[in-house]
Design an enzyme around this catalytic site. Structure first.
Site, PDB file in Angstrom:
ATOM      1  N   GLY A 124      31.474 -19.525 -27.986  1.00 58.12           N
ATOM      2  CA  GLY A 124      32.203 -19.593 -28.284  1.00 58.12           C
ATOM      3  C   GLY A 124      32.926 -18.733 -29.118  1.00 58.12           C
ATOM      4  O   GLY A 124      33.405 -18.062 -28.843  1.00 58.12           O
ATOM      5  N   GLY A 126      35.621 -24.528 -28.696  1.00 56.93           N
ATOM      6  CA  GLY A 126      33.839 -24.432 -29.280  1.00 56.93           C
ATOM      7  C   GLY A 126      34.074 -22.961 -29.959  1.00 56.93           C
ATOM      8  O   GLY A 126      33.102 -22.283 -29.978  1.00 56.93           O
ATOM      9  N   TYR A 183      24.137 -34.426 -18.234  1.00 59.11           N
ATOM     10  CA  TYR A 183      23.878 -32.399 -18.279  1.00 59.11           C
ATOM     11  C   TYR A 183      24.512 -31.594 -16.203  1.00 59.11           C
ATOM     12  O   TYR A 183      25.709 -31.001 -16.704  1.00 59.11           O
ATOM     13  CB  TYR A 183      23.459 -31.716 -18.992  1.00 59.11           C
ATOM     14  CG  TYR A 183      23.327 -30.132 -19.296  1.00 59.11           C
ATOM     15  CD1 TYR A 183      24.670 -30.469 -19.875  1.00 59.11           C
ATOM     16  CD2 TYR A 183      23.112 -29.312 -18.868  1.00 59.11           C
ATOM     17  CE1 TYR A 183      24.759 -28.955 -20.633  1.00 59.11           C
ATOM     18  CE2 TYR A 183      22.968 -28.227 -19.109  1.00 59.11           C
ATOM     19  CZ  TYR A 183      24.095 -27.773 -20.025  1.00 59.11           C
ATOM     20  OH  TYR A 183      24.703 -26.092 -20.274  1.00 59.11           O
ATOM     21  N   SER A 222      26.791 -23.545 -15.805  1.00 57.61           N
ATOM     22  CA  SER A 222      26.058 -23.623 -16.098  1.00 57.61           C
ATOM     23  C   SER A 222      24.572 -23.324 -15.149  1.00 57.61           C
ATOM     24  O   SER A 222      24.955 -23.872 -13.869  1.00 57.61           O
ATOM     25  CB  SER A 222      25.107 -24.294 -17.195  1.00 57.61           C
ATOM     26  OG  SER A 222      23.633 -24.699 -17.026  1.00 57.61           O
TER      27      SER A 222
END
Length: 305
Positions: free
Chosen positions: A26, A20, A174, A149
């Site tokens: 990224g 990414g 997520y 995260s």
């Protein structure tokens, strides 16, 4: 502990893969690594966007050693082809940055039938790491950085609904995917330690940043949240620092987790972060590992030293 990428010794001769790498975290990670003299493999799904990212980085760092290699993390066959192409061309791998991810999209499945978030964010990176691990083992001082995260804090690995077979919650999916990434990084280090190998597996999170990850948030909600974002978030450049620290700092220990040190881990200077206790659950991690091997179709072999 302070981190300044400008003080990192030159890294010529070393190679990093950043998934990414064409946008957001990224891109900033690749841009930071490029300043060290390291060769960066820009692992991107969209070749045109990848080329644009390379051109942008070279404007800042003309001497940057960058190469585009395409990979579609929504397709395990693409992951296998990427790893095969890399191994045919290179005999070492110093850094694998498992960065690419998607956040709270409408429900969809990957080519292999995974719920898209756990498929792209976790399963594909599990397989990529597995396929490239023999090269990492052969490369002195190699590291794997897996992106998690702060969403992991409320995450749960729901083995009865791993791929949203029963119901789909964008945020819960997520949270689960990012918890899986963190648990993978920690469990991988446990297995590396048991083998006697010296590869480091670490994790990082960016805090809150204005990248393109939240593009699936309804526009009205995003507009309402924007004043909060301005106050609580930091730039993608700063949000990438925990990843760069995990990748390059000389004091990094395997199994560690890095993130911003400010209020609620949302922004601030990079440093050691504390995983939630449930992210350290060895039984859940072992079960997830076994299921991941089964679903990606490849046993993860770590040869003893």
């Amino acid at each position: 502990m302070t981190f300044n990428i400008k003080q990192i010794p030159k890294q010529e001769g070393r190679i990093a893969i950043v998934t990414g790498a064409n946008s957001g975290l990224g891109y900033e990670t690749a841009r930071g690594l490029a300043t060290t003299g390291m060769k960066i493999i820009m692992a991107c799904r969209n070749a045109e966007k990848g080329k644009n990212a390379i051109n942008a980085i070279k404007k800042d760092t003309p001497e940057a050693d960058l190469e585009l290699m395409t990979i579609d993390l929504g397709n395990l066959q693409s992951v296998r082809e990427f790893a095969d192409n890399y191994e045919k061309k290179y005999k070492r791998l110093d850094l694998l940055i498992n960065n690419a991810g998607i956040m709270i999209p409408p429900f969809s499945k990957t080519k292999d039938g995974f719920e898209s978030q756990i498929g792209v964010n976790y399963f594909s990176h599990f397989l990529l790491t597995n396929l490239l691990f023999p090269l990492l083992q052969k490369t002195e001082g190699s590291r794997i950085v897996s992106l998690s995260s702060i969403a992991h804090k409320k995450g749960k690995i729901d083995f009865e609904n791993l791929n949203a077979e029963k119901r789909y919650s964008r945020m819960e999916a997520y949270q689960q995917s990012k918890l899986a990434c963190l648990m993978f990084a920690i469990e991988l280090q446990r297995k590396i330690d048991d083998s006697g190998k010296k590869v480091l597996s670490v994790a990082a999170h960016p805090g809150v940043s204005g990248t393109n990850l939240p593009r699936f948030i309804p526009r009205v909600l995003y507009t309402l949240a924007w004043p909060f974002m301005l106050f609580m978030a930091h730039s993608p450049e700063k949000a990438a620092l925990p990843t760069l620290m995990a990748a390059l700092d000389s004091d990094v220990k395997g199994g560690a987790y890095y993130g911003p040190q400010g209020f609620n881990d949302m922004k601030g200077a990079p440093g050691l972060a504390q995983p939630e206790p449930h992210a350290m659950d060895k039984d859940v991690a072992k079960k997830l590992w076994k299921i991941s091997e089964e679903l990606t179709g490849k046993k993860f072999t770590i040869a003893p030293a």
